[in-house]
Design an enzyme around this catalytic site. Structure first.
Site: not given
Length: 671
Positions: A116, A235, A292
């Protein structure tokens, strides 16, 4: 196109890929673990290869075993599905080195987006908006704490290599940072083998909107519009819909073009999802890119009429994208609900066990495209399990995805509500009742969406467990009477306690959440039933022929008629009524009620102890954290239900625990 495709995954995505491949004339190979020998995806493929034991790291995460299986079966390509090795650059490279086509982006694109922190640096160079934060390599806790202080609270700690909501913590004050960081790093290390984190400003009342992108090897790239995935717990996504409610054409174009720019920045090929955090005012920020196919891809398929798995296979085989950006249009609205084996009443903890009963609403399976009327199917179900299968602690506890389409959002929402009401699952806890409440929640109905919706609407979405209603108990009583044996046609053979000289009363007892509930049935010329002290006129009938242990019943209480489904189980009855599931046990023959271990705290599922915060003799307060255990790759904190003293700690860090194992014993302060 390939002749043979190996599917390096399990569950519904493996079944879905097999269905599309079969339509294209491609032979498929499944892989499986010890826990999956009889799984649906194994039977959906033409051939299957055993990988190893149940734990994923010994089976589905073994790149060498998967590549060996592909070579042994003559596969030319490997479809990674989602999860497991689908975003593993090393696996993609190993496939290429073995002469296999990896159905996904090149290893360099996966690596670029796999971190990230590195991805955000790339996105900044590509001009994609970013949330203010720290994405550096210095992971010293003091440095991370200083960066959080500089950003200003609340902040979000995120695993740099993470996904699926794992390794993520919201920190609202400086004093909470150290504990949250340690917990986040433990979970990140366990889930991804990497405890590197980043710190970002936590956007208040954000929406989670993601854009589906596709690129080929000929330089073409498009976006297939957006999905709103704001409704989340822990989350992790619960509801996804497309298109995003309230999205303007201008913002859709801006987000779509930013997503395509993100894909082009890393030389992307295949299906990908660019995720954005969107502020209430509409400003959007790049969050991450999933390299993906996503679990929620069916809602995009429903509104676009395109088979995204077919696109994946054609692009991987070297073909150009089937359509250009100007050819893509939105038709109607689609919503997907993830049906999980979990218990919303215990913080959405996963539930493991055998699916002793599974009945889904009328639907199509894995179908993409229009029907005879030119519309997508009203209800589609993608699932990789069936009745008799086991939800294990080794893999994700999703049972199925219920996907509905409507001409507009309200029609889609109503159809999903009805589909959930027709869904019956026994053997494990599920989130069906919670999802049903969500479909009628006023905030969700009004599209007042943000990632905190569930917590914000907790009182209505997660109310305290209520006792079974008179209607539910009447349905249970009717089911007991419907099962009463008769040995012949002679009325004297019917065992209904009718007697000469007047009506008779019969009491039927049920255990409802541990409490004994008594239903009194009065027989005679005017049949009556009493739940409590007041009898009312009643009658019942079968709505459908008896189907094994399942009864479809109609019950009239006074002037109100209701319907429901009752399933007999070895321990009692499961009643589905008004979109909700109720479990009623039957008292033991001796009339006793089973009791748990007083003063004990037990493991909600199989797992492993990560940390113990107390010792024997410690005084604790209600709500205090006592232990942390890991189960299904998630951390679960065991807290004290009341003030008291720790009498015994039964496990140490690193110890495995089974479901129901006694973790600690406490003495009540009041005692």
């Amino acid at each position: 196109m390939f002749q043979t495709l190996l599917i390096a995954n399990r569950g519904e995505i493996a079944c879905r890929v097999a269905a599309t491949a079969r339509r294209l004339g491609v032979r498929t190979v499944a892989v499986y673990s010890d826990a999956d020998a009889g799984a649906r995806h194994v039977h959906a493929c033409d051939e299957a290869v055993h990988l190893g034991p149940a734990p994923a790291r010994e089976s589905y995460l073994r790149a060498d075993a998967i590549i060996a299986a592909a070579r042994r079966t003559g596969a030319q390509a490997v479809h990674p599905g989602y999860g497991f090795l689908s975003e593993n650059a090393g696996f993609a490279q190993a496939c290429a080195d073995a002469g296999l086509v990896f159905v996904g982006p090149p290893p360099s694109a996966i690596a670029a987006m796999g971190s990230k922190s590195a991805a955000k640096t790339l996105m900044a160079k590509a001009g994609v908006p970013l949330v203010p934060g720290y994405h550096g390599d210095d992971q010293d806790p003091a440095r991370l704490r200083a960066e959080a202080d500089a950003i200003g609270y609340p902040v979000l700690i995120k695993a740099s290599a993470g996904g699926g909501g794992k390794g993520m913590r919201i920190v609202t004050a400086a004093g909470e940072f150290a504990a949250a960081l340690a917990s986040c790093q433990r979970e990140a290390s366990a889930s991804f083998g990497d405890d590197h984190v980043l710190i970002e400003r936590y956007v208040q009342k954000p929406r989670h909107i993601e854009v589906q992108v596709f690129a080929d090897t000929h330089g073409n790239a498009v976006y297939l519009f957006e999905r709103d995935c704001s409704v989340q717990r822990r989350h992790q996504k619960v509801i996804e819909e497309a298109p995003a409610p309230g999205m303007t054409a201008e913002r859709r174009r801006a987000m779509g073009e930013a997503a395509v720019a993100a894909a082009r920045a890393v030389g992307y090929v295949g299906a990908g999802t660019v995720e954005f955090i969107v502020e209430p005012g509409g400003q959007f920020y790049f969050m991450e890119m999933n390299t993906r196919l996503q679990v929620e891809h069916p809602v995009t398929e429903m509104i676009c009429g395109q088979d995204l798995v077919e696109w994946q296979l054609r692009v991987a085989a070297g073909a150009p994208l089937p359509l250009g950006q100007e050819d893509l249009v939105i038709q109607g609205h689609a919503i997907e609900a993830r049906l999980y084996a979990e218990n919303p009443d215990t913080g959405f903890l996963p539930s493991v066990g055998t699916l002793t009963h599974l009945r889904l609403p009328p639907h199509v399976t894995f179908q993409v495209g229009a029907d005879a009327r030119g519309e997508p199917a009203a209800v589609r179900v993608d699932s990789g399990v069936g009745a008799g299968d086991t939800i294990t602690p080794h893999y994700d506890p999703m049972i199925a995805k219920l996907i509905v389409w409507g001409a507009d959002r309200d029609q889609a929402r109503t159809r999903l509500h009805d589909a959930l009401a027709a869904t019956e699952v026994a053997g494990v806890h599920t989130n069906v009742t919670f999802l049903t409440r969500l479909m009628t929640d006023e905030a969700f109905a009004a599209a007042d969406l943000d990632t905190g919706l569930i917590e914000r609407r907790r009182e209505t979405l997660l109310p305290p467990v209520a006792p079974a209603s008179p209607a539910v108990l009447a349905l249970a009583a009717a089911a007991r009477l419907a099962r009463r044996p008769a040995t012949g046609t002679d009325p004297w053979d019917v065992a209904d306690r009718w007697r000469v000289g007047g009506p008779a009363a019969e009491s039927l007892a049920f255990l409802d959440g541990g409490a004994v509930r008594t239903v009194t049935v009065h027989s005679g010329h005017a049949a009556q039933i009493a739940v409590g002290d007041t009898p009312v006129d009643w009658r019942w009938s079968l709505r459908e022929p008896v189907d094994g242990a399942r009864l479809a019943l109609a019950v009239r209480l006074a002037d109100h008629e209701t319907t429901g489904i009752v399933l007999e189980t070895p321990d009692g009855l499961v009643v589905w009524h008004d979109g909700r599931r109720h479990v009623l046990e039957l008292p033991r023959a001796d009339g006793a009620v089973a009791e748990g271990h007083a003063g004990s705290l037990t493991a909600p599922m199989p797992g492993r102890i990560l940390a113990v915060h107390v010792a024997a003799g410690d005084t604790v307060a209600a709500g205090q954290a006592l232990m942390v255990m890991e189960a299904m790759k998630m951390e679960h904190t065991i807290t004290a239900a009341a003030d008291g003293e720790i009498a015994e700690v039964c496990f140490a860090p690193g110890d495995p625990v089974s479901e129901g194992a006694e973790l600690l014993r406490m003495t009540d302060a009041a005692a």
